[in-house]
Design an enzyme around this catalytic site. Sequence first.
Site, PDB file in Angstrom:
ATOM      1  N   CYS A  43       2.018   3.228   3.251  1.00 31.06           N
ATOM      2  CA  CYS A  43       2.431   2.427   4.407  1.00 31.06           C
ATOM      3  C   CYS A  43       3.927   2.121   4.393  1.00 31.06           C
ATOM      4  O   CYS A  43       4.472   1.677   3.380  1.00 31.06           O
ATOM      5  CB  CYS A  43       1.623   1.122   4.408  1.00 31.06           C
ATOM      6  SG  CYS A  43       2.202  -0.070   5.607  1.00 31.06           S
ATOM      7  N   CYS A  61       0.864  -1.187   0.000  1.00 26.95           N
ATOM      8  CA  CYS A  61       0.000   0.000   0.000  1.00 26.95           C
ATOM      9  C   CYS A  61       0.905   1.244   0.000  1.00 26.95           C
ATOM     10  O   CYS A  61       1.903   1.290   0.724  1.00 26.95           O
ATOM     11  CB  CYS A  61      -0.899   0.029   1.231  1.00 26.95           C
ATOM     12  SG  CYS A  61      -1.968  -1.403   1.339  1.00 26.95           S
TER      13      CYS A  61
HETATM   14  S1  SF4 Z   1       0.889  -3.666   6.327  1.00 34.91           S
HETATM   15 FE1  SF4 Z   1       0.870  -1.825   5.039  1.00 34.91          FE
HETATM   16  S2  SF4 Z   1       1.194  -2.628   2.947  1.00 34.91           S
HETATM   17 FE2  SF4 Z   1       0.516  -4.347   4.213  1.00 34.91          FE
HETATM   18  S3  SF4 Z   1      -1.700  -4.412   3.995  1.00 34.91           S
HETATM   19 FE3  SF4 Z   1      -1.281  -3.193   5.838  1.00 34.91          FE
HETATM   20  S4  SF4 Z   1      -1.249  -1.086   5.072  1.00 34.91           S
HETATM   21 FE4  SF4 Z   1      -1.022  -2.402   3.252  1.00 34.91          FE
END
Ligand code: SF4
Length: 349
Positions: free
Chosen positions: A116, A113
Amino acid sequence: MLPEEIGDYLQRHGHPKYRGKQIFAWLQAQAVVNSEEMTDLPQSLRKEIVEEKLLKPLQIEKKQISRDGTEKYLWKLEDNEFIETVLMPYQRQQSRQRVTLCLSTQVGCPLACKFCATGKEGFTRNLTTAEIVGQVLDITAEKRKQDDDFKVTNIVFMGMGEPLLNYDAVKKAIQILTHPQGQAIGQRRITVSTAGIIPGIDRFTDEGWEVNLALSLHAVDEALRSAWMPVNQRYPLSALLQACKRYWEKTRRRLSVEYALIAGVNDKLEDAKKLAHIFHRWPIHLNIIPVNPVQESGAQRPAQESLRKFVQELKGRGLEAVIREERGTDIDAACGQLRSKKQSEKGEA
Ligand code: SF4
């Protein structure tokens, strides 16, 4: 392991099966992680546990405490990988303090994401059940050195990784953490969060348990969601919402929906309107999270005024939202800020 499994293991190694229950209770109810302190076990068994390295506590590499009381633990795993766990103490409710732990389920995360920090690191591996439960046990053991009554009361699987991509280990961890002879954390006090893994949501729906499900939604438009959350290319929003609706229809348990508000990206009144339209006549708990700063993500926190207008628009359309209290931002412990050691040490020296 569950008590029966420890018992079976011990039996295969020449010990009475009932010792399994004793060891489980020491570990999970008492948070005693050193076999020398398990005083009702015979010396020979205590010694065997040490010699065979049957108990392997996680190693704390670093602990940080935020000005709001949030604590972040960086753990070093056996294979020298690192994960983080966040502890959030809340006000006392009646006689007991509420303590929520945010657990990691993977080293890194494959879902990438855009907002993130964990997603930036790529994926290394799934955590084992022991490494997931260990985060709870080792923090409890550490805390009980000062406070005999310390107890983790709530668990959220919202740390590093996508829990539904490590389903079996997460499910087993939940069975252990909720076991009545152990920590006995209520199922309703546990929340599993997903970025939208449809087969995992369907499996979760069929579990017949009272564990909560949270969806990291973050966008109500297919193209926008795919741009910020690549998982949407595999499991598009339209199909994802259908899966969530099946969850509601079968379990009658309210879905929590997380919406990270990003300035100029998903904070338009039009987005609020669509959000309210999707969930009208379908009860959910909606949490609005002004996005947390992550270097290099390009995501900016919206101004207070846009946040207020967004929530107002939702309310006007019959959808109540809670603005998520910001916790631990100063130690990079808030949503989307967890990383493994290498990156987390940048700028902290
Ligand atoms: S840890 Fe980060 S990259 Fe993984 S699903 Fe959650 S928000 Fe998305």
